[in-house]
Each structure stands twice: as C-alpha cells, then as structure tokens.
Design an enzyme around this catalytic site. Structure first.
Site, short mmCIF file in Angstrom:
data_model
loop_
_atom_site.label_atom_id
_atom_site.label_comp_id
_atom_site.label_asym_id
_atom_site.label_seq_id
_atom_site.Cartn_x
_atom_site.Cartn_y
_atom_site.Cartn_z
N HIS A 1 0.84 -1.21 0.00
CA HIS A 1 0.00 0.00 0.00
C HIS A 1 0.88 1.26 0.00
O HIS A 1 0.57 2.24 -0.69
CB HIS A 1 -0.88 0.05 1.26
CG HIS A 1 -1.91 -1.03 1.35
ND1 HIS A 1 -1.83 -2.05 2.27
CD2 HIS A 1 -3.04 -1.25 0.64
CE1 HIS A 1 -2.89 -2.84 2.15
NE2 HIS A 1 -3.63 -2.37 1.16
N GLY B 1 -2.94 -2.42 -6.99
CA GLY B 1 -1.77 -3.29 -7.03
C GLY B 1 -1.95 -4.43 -8.03
O GLY B 1 -3.06 -4.96 -8.21
N SER C 1 -2.52 -8.19 3.30
CA SER C 1 -3.03 -8.12 4.68
C SER C 1 -3.33 -9.52 5.19
O SER C 1 -3.23 -9.80 6.39
CB SER C 1 -4.30 -7.28 4.74
OG SER C 1 -4.00 -5.98 4.29
#
Ligand code: PAF
Length: 286
Positions: A37, A149, A188
């Site tokens: 990120h 991404g 994540s």
C-alpha cells in the site's frame, strides 16, 4: 493529513483543489496497510499533487462465511503511516455512510464475464462488492487517476473495464507487486499465516516463476504447465484453488501463440487465502 468521514466534506475540499488546478490521485484500501500500500501511495504522489486514500473494510465483498469480522483493522497505525507518506487526506467512512440502507439494498455494479473467472468462480459475490464500493468511492472523490496493485490482477482488469464501460473520466493505473525477501506477495491476509504456513507461503510465487520460465522457454502445453503448477502448490502445502495461464489483456484462455500471458494462482494455507500472479513478458506498463 486530513482525516475525513463525511462525503460532502470530502467533496467540497477536493472541489477547491481541482479548481486550483491540482490533480487528484486516489488509492482505495481496506486498511491494515503494508509496504505494498505504501508503494501505491508513493506512486500516487508521483502522479498528482493531491493524494487521497480511503480506508473502508467493505462488507459487500465478503460472503457470510468469509473473514469480514476478523479482517485486521489497524486504523491508528494506518493513519500514522499515511501521515509519514504525506497523503493529503484519508477518507474513513463508516458502513452507514456508504450503504445507508444496508449493502443488500444498494444499487449494484457488475462487470460480467471477466468477473466470473478465477477468483470470481470461487468467490461469486466478490467483484460485485468491489465494483459497487469502488464506484461509490470514485463518485465521492472524482479522482483523475486511481491506483491498484498488480497482486490483485483480476481486480485491476475488472475495475479498468468498469471505468471504460461506464465512461468514468479517469485513468486506472496498476503498480507492480511488492514482495517479501523470499518472494511472498505483500498482503493483509499474510497475517493469518502461522509460522509453518509462513515458511511455505512463498511456494506459490516459486510455482508461478517456474511456469513463467517454461513459457519463456517456448513451452506451449499449457495444460501440462498448469497441472505441474497445481502439483507444486499442493507439495508446498496449499489447498489449491486455481493455477491458470491466461491472456494478459482479458483473462481469456490463450488463443494465439503470440498472446501476452499472465500466470495466476490462488489457494489456501490454513485460514489464509493467498493469491499471486506473474506476467510472462515483464516491462510493459500495467
Ligand atoms: O483491494 C482492496 O483492498 C479492495 O478490494 C478495494 C479495492 C479497496 C475495494 O474494497
């Protein structure tokens, strides 16, 4: 950095920036920020004077049996990182702001066909949830450019198609995947890996790289490369979902020997569902 919960406040602030001739770049996230990120936010800053990030764990893209409740929420750390990265503003709406009548009653945005393959086959609700929330966020922020991404390659293509089909006046940019030193794509969901899972997780990237090397060497028996990829995933301890060679532009099965290809894989390691992909011909803009 401004932290804003209210869409009208966000809109009027960005209107002033736009009127002053400043370009707006947008990075939508579900928080729990990692180096991938941070790279998106840095690259957004190369592209525009005003960088806006959103943090919203979107219930509409999770099915009832998925990890919405347990999805890692680390707002204080995320805001500190975005402050360090000099984002202009972070949008942190709550669920009722985005879905006043609840997500089951909201107008839906769907990209057919492209959303049905790969991750869409095992998570049929997923891209509808992503496209719907991303449209709502785009309508609030009205960015000149939004960054996503490459790790979520199908998501990048689905959103690009949605933007084109709906004539949204903006650009969608893909940014290469940021990896751990052993090759594991930053995500994540890597947080769900226990020590044994973490030790095995880079097996997915290794399998993708081996498939890419065979394709670069001229192998055209795609079924054999895919079967070997699935075998490698299983040998690394994954419960494999898919390992697939697709046309890079639209994720259809390759039809022509000159097609540009992408190899994509997904699977479970314990409770963590990991996805990754490699482009066979690197170096072209995403
Ligand atoms: O990639 C993500 O984190 C999410 O799917 C997104 C694009 C922020 C939509 O909720």
């Amino acid at each position: 950095m401004k932290i804003i919960e209210n869409p009208d406040e966000m809109r009027s602030m960005l209107k002033r920036e736009r009127e002053a001739g400043r370009r707006i770049a947008f990075v939508p996230t579900m928080g729990n920020l990692h180096a991938g990120h941070s790279e998106l936010v840095r690259r957004a800053g190369d592209d525009a004077e005003v960088v806006v990030v959103s943090i919203f764990v979107n219930p509409f893209q999770f099915s009832a049996d998925e990890d919405f409740a347990g999805y890692p929420r680390t707002l204080a750390d995320d805001l500190a990182e975005l402050g360090r990265l000099r984002a202009y503003a972070t949008f942190v709406p709550d669920g009722r702001t985005i879905y006043p009548q609840g997500e089951s009653a909201v107008t839906r945005v769907e990209v057919p066909r492209l959303s049905g393959y790969l991750c869409g086959a095992s998570r049929p609700h997923f891209f509808r949830g992503v496209c719907t929330v991303v449209t709502i966020l785009f309508n609030i922020i009205e960015p000149d450019v939004a960054l996503f991404g490459q790790k979520d390659y199908q998501q990048l293509l689905v959103i690009r198609r949605m933007v084109r089909d709906l004539h949204m006046p903006m650009e969608v940019r893909g940014i290469p995947t940021v990896r751990e030193p052993d090759g594991l794509a930053m995500s994540s969901r890597n947080r769900y890996l226990d020590a044994a899972g973490r030790a095995r997780a880079a097996g997915l990237f290794r399998a993708l790289c081996r498939a890419r090397a065979r394709l670069i060497a001229g192998e055209r028996d795609f079924a054999d490369v895919e079967a070997d990829g699935l075998g490698e995933m299983k040998a690394a301890g994954f419960e494999a979902d898919y390992f697939s060679i697709r046309r890079r532009s639209d994720l259809e099965a390759p039809a022509d020997p000159d097609d540009d290809l992408v190899v994509l894989g997904a699977g479970w390691l314990g409770t963590a569902r990991l996805i990754d992909n490699v482009l066979v011909r690197e170096g072209q803009p995403l």
